[in-house]
Design an enzyme around this catalytic site. Structure first.
Site, PDB file in Angstrom:
ATOM      1  N   ASP A  96       0.817  -1.046  -0.026  1.00  0.00           N
ATOM      2  CA  ASP A  96       0.007  -0.151  -0.029  1.00  0.00           C
ATOM      3  C   ASP A  96       0.930   1.103   0.088  1.00  0.00           C
ATOM      4  OD1 ASP A  96       0.451   1.064   3.122  1.00  0.00           O
ATOM      5  OD2 ASP A  96       0.084  -1.216   2.940  1.00  0.00           O
ATOM      6  N   ASP A 149       0.685   3.547   2.410  1.00  0.00           N
ATOM      7  CA  ASP A 149       0.504   4.149   3.822  1.00  0.00           C
ATOM      8  C   ASP A 149      -0.697   5.052   3.730  1.00  0.00           C
ATOM      9  OD1 ASP A 149       1.641   3.910   6.573  1.00  0.00           O
ATOM     10  OD2 ASP A 149       2.169   5.870   6.375  1.00  0.00           O
TER      11      ASP A 149
END
Length: 290
Positions: A210, A212
Site C-alpha cells: 500500500d 501508507d
C-alpha cells in the site's frame, strides 16, 4: 569451510515451496523464551533451509509481541548463516508501487516497547549497525527477484514503527517528506539489530502492499486491500527464495562485510566482571567470542 544455511523469516505463505526436501517442523528452546512458532527445516536444491513464521502460524503475535530475541537465538542454534527477512510494508514513493519489492539497506527505528539487545548488565556490548544489512545477501535477493520477474528496487530506507496501528497522515507525511524514508513497517526492528549481535548476515526484502496514508489518490490504509496484495506477493516471495540456494552456494566463506565477526571488539565488560548467568544465556549468539 562452513556450510550455508539460509533462514527466511516471514509470513505463512512463504514457506510452502515446491522442491523443499525432507520438510520437518522442529521445536527449538532458547533462554529468551519460545520463538514465534516451530521452525520448518528442509533442503532446497542441496542447501539447508529454515523457515520461521514471524507472527506464528495463524498470525498470533502482534508486531510488538513478536519474540525477536528468541527467534534470532533459535536460528543461531540451528546453525543458520544467512537470514532473509520478508515483510509487508507501506510505500512512501510513487514508483515503489503495491506489488513491488524493495531490498532495504537502512532503517530508522521508531519502536519503543521491545527488548532490543541480547546484552546488558553483566555483559555489555555495543555492535556497529551503521550498515545494518549485508550487501552480499542483498545482492543475492535482488538478483533472485529480477530472475523471477519481480519489480524490485534497491537501497531503500525502512521506517520501523511500533504499531499495531497504522500511521496518521501527519506522521506519514513527515516520514516521507522530511525524513526521506522509502517504506514503513512494524517488524524489522529490533530483528536486524539482534541479527547483527548474533553475527548473522541479514537482508530485508520489503513487499509493498500500500501507500501508507500519504498518497492523495489512495486514501488511508485498507486491510482488505493489503491482504489481496499480500496473496500475490507471497507467490513472488516463494519465487525469490527458490533462487537463493543457487546464488549463495553450499560453501560459506567468511562474510566480506564482517557481519559474522560483529562481536570481535564489541564486548566491553571485563572478563572477571561478566555475570556467569548472563554468559550462559549468550551461549548461542556470542559463543564464538565468549
Amino acid at each position: 569451510m562452513a556450510q550455508t544455511k539460509i533462514a527466511v523469516i516471514g509470513g505463512s505463505g512463504i514457506y510452502d515451496i515446491d522442491g523443499l526436501e525432507t520438510p520437518q517442523w522442529v521445536t527449538v528452546e532458547t533462554p529468551w523464551g519460545a520463538p514465534s512458532d516451530q521452525i520448518l527445516t528442509g533442503t532446497l536444491d542441496g542447501i539447508e533451509m529454515a523457515f520461521l513464521p514471524r507472527h506464528g502460524r495463524g498470525h498470533v503475535h502482534s508486531p510488538t509481541e513478536v519474540p525477536y530475541r528468541a527467534n534470532i537465538d533459535a536460528l543461531k542454534r540451528l546453525r543458520v548463516t544467512d537470514v532473509i527477512s520478508v515483510s509487508a510494508c507501506g510505500s512512501f514513493r510513487e514508483h515503489m508501487a503495491p506489488g513491488d519489492f524493495v531490498v532495504v539497506d537502512q532503517f530508522i527505528d521508531r519502536t519503543f516497547a521491545r527488548e532490543k539487545s541480547f546484552f546488558g548488565t553483566g555483559c555489555v556490548a555495543h555492535v556497529n549497525v551503521a550498515h545494518p544489512t549485508c550487501p552480499r545477501l542483498g545482492d543475492a535477493c535482488e538478483s533472485a527477484a529480477r530472475t523471477a520477474g519481480i519489480t524490485v528496487h534497491r537501497d531503500g530506507t525502512y521506517l520501523a514503527m511500533e504499531g499495531p496501528q497504522f500511521s496518521t497522515l501527519a506522521e506519514s507525511t513527515i516520514y516521507r517528506e522530511q525524513w526521506g524514508c522509502d517504506v514503513i513497517g512494524m517488524t524489522n526492528m529490533p530483528e536486524a539489530k539482534l541479527a547483527r549481535e548474533a553475527e548473522l548476515c541479514y537482508a530485508s526484502v520489503a513487499m509493498v502492499t500500500d501507500y501508507d496514508s500519504w498518497h492523495p489518490d489512495h486514501g488511508e490504509v485498507d486491510v482488505t486491500a493489503i491482504i489481496a496484495t499480500l496473496t500475490g506477493n507471497a507467490e513472488k516471495a516463494r519465487a525469490l527464495v527458490k533462487g537463493l540456494p543457487a546464488l549463495l552456494g553450499a560453501d560459506r566463506a567468511p562474510c566480506p562485510h564482517g557481519c559474522d565477526r560483529a562481536l570481535d571488539h564489541a564486548i566491553l565488560t571485563a572478563p572477571e566482571k561478566r555475570d556467569p548467568q548472563v554468559l550462559a544465556k549468550l551461549d548461542a549468539v556470542a559463543g564464538r567470542v565468549l
